[in-house]
Design a protein around this motif. Structure first.
Motif, mmCIF file in Angstrom:
data_model
loop_
_atom_site.group_PDB
_atom_site.id
_atom_site.type_symbol
_atom_site.label_atom_id
_atom_site.label_comp_id
_atom_site.label_asym_id
_atom_site.label_seq_id
_atom_site.Cartn_x
_atom_site.Cartn_y
_atom_site.Cartn_z
ATOM 1 N N ASN A 1 2.610 5.986 -7.791
ATOM 2 C CA ASN A 1 2.581 6.152 -6.341
ATOM 3 C C ASN A 1 2.384 4.803 -5.633
ATOM 4 O O ASN A 1 1.495 4.650 -4.801
ATOM 5 C CB ASN A 1 1.512 7.153 -5.910
ATOM 6 N N SER A 2 3.213 3.836 -6.003
ATOM 7 C CA SER A 2 3.112 2.514 -5.402
ATOM 8 C C SER A 2 4.508 1.932 -5.175
ATOM 9 O O SER A 2 5.499 2.462 -5.655
ATOM 10 C CB SER A 2 2.296 1.574 -6.292
ATOM 11 N N LEU B 1 9.273 -4.615 -17.126
ATOM 12 C CA LEU B 1 7.945 -5.223 -17.233
ATOM 13 C C LEU B 1 7.189 -5.127 -15.912
ATOM 14 O O LEU B 1 6.023 -4.748 -15.875
ATOM 15 C CB LEU B 1 8.070 -6.684 -17.674
ATOM 16 N N ALA B 2 7.857 -5.466 -14.812
ATOM 17 C CA ALA B 2 7.211 -5.389 -13.493
ATOM 18 C C ALA B 2 6.792 -3.955 -13.183
ATOM 19 O O ALA B 2 5.666 -3.716 -12.718
ATOM 20 C CB ALA B 2 8.158 -5.904 -12.411
ATOM 21 N N THR B 3 7.654 -3.004 -13.457
ATOM 22 C CA THR B 3 7.342 -1.601 -13.184
ATOM 23 C C THR B 3 6.161 -1.131 -14.016
ATOM 24 O O THR B 3 5.318 -0.369 -13.534
ATOM 25 C CB THR B 3 8.585 -0.726 -13.451
ATOM 26 N N SER B 4 6.063 -1.594 -15.240
ATOM 27 C CA SER B 4 4.948 -1.183 -16.104
ATOM 28 C C SER B 4 3.602 -1.662 -15.570
ATOM 29 O O SER B 4 2.565 -1.091 -15.896
ATOM 30 C CB SER B 4 5.163 -1.688 -17.538
ATOM 31 N N LYS C 1 7.470 3.359 -7.445
ATOM 32 C CA LYS C 1 7.008 4.160 -8.573
ATOM 33 C C LYS C 1 6.332 5.396 -8.004
ATOM 34 O O LYS C 1 5.345 5.285 -7.267
ATOM 35 C CB LYS C 1 6.045 3.345 -9.437
ATOM 36 N N ASP C 2 6.882 6.562 -8.316
ATOM 37 C CA ASP C 2 6.387 7.817 -7.772
ATOM 38 C C ASP C 2 5.089 8.247 -8.462
ATOM 39 O O ASP C 2 4.686 7.674 -9.483
ATOM 40 C CB ASP C 2 7.447 8.915 -7.921
ATOM 41 N N GLU D 1 0.838 -1.194 0.000
ATOM 42 C CA GLU D 1 0.000 0.000 0.000
ATOM 43 C C GLU D 1 0.872 1.242 0.000
ATOM 44 O O GLU D 1 1.860 1.312 0.726
ATOM 45 C CB GLU D 1 -0.921 0.006 1.214
ATOM 46 N N GLY D 2 0.492 2.206 -0.803
ATOM 47 C CA GLY D 2 1.236 3.467 -0.858
ATOM 48 C C GLY D 2 2.579 3.285 -1.551
ATOM 49 O O GLY D 2 2.814 2.304 -2.246
#
Length: 111
Positions: free
Chosen positions: A93-94, A85-88, A45-46, A14-15
């Motif tokens: 904001n996670s 791929l994971a970041t996409s 990820k901002d 979360e967050g």
């Protein structure tokens, strides 16, 4: 040496902060010989979509002390393509952790 099937998972928190809540369960699996963690990478990820990642072995013990015991058998296996791929898949904001583990429990089948 890896002798058993590998699996991976992207687990979101979360967050935009990492939580140590999952660590006791992961440690329990490893200590009971059910799994062996091969690679763990944390991704943030901002809100603007920019991201950063850090390998478990590169964590500052003071900031992520709860995760450090998991690093006992960690290697850097995930590629930049895996991370991209994971970041996409993450919303802005996670935060998440990308886990790769070996299924040691298979040794006990058929005994």
């Amino acid at each position: 040496m890896i002798k058993h099937p590998l699996e991976y998972a992207l687990i979101c928190f979360e967050g935009n902060k990492f939580s140590g809540q999952i660590v006791p369960e992961l440690l329990d699996l490893a200590q009971r010989g059910i799994v062996r963690f091969i690679d763990i990478i944390f991704i943030q990820k901002d809100a603007d979509g920019s991201s950063r990642s850090i390998e478990l072995n590169d964590l500052d013990e003071a900031g992520y002390k709860e995760f450090v015991p998991l690093g006992e058998h960690i290697n850097s296996i995930f590629s930049q393509e895996d991370l991209d791929l994971a970041t996409s898949k993450l919303p802005n904001n996670s935060a998440a952790a990308l886990f790769l583990w070996e299924n040691l429990w298979l040794e006990n089948i058929g005994r």
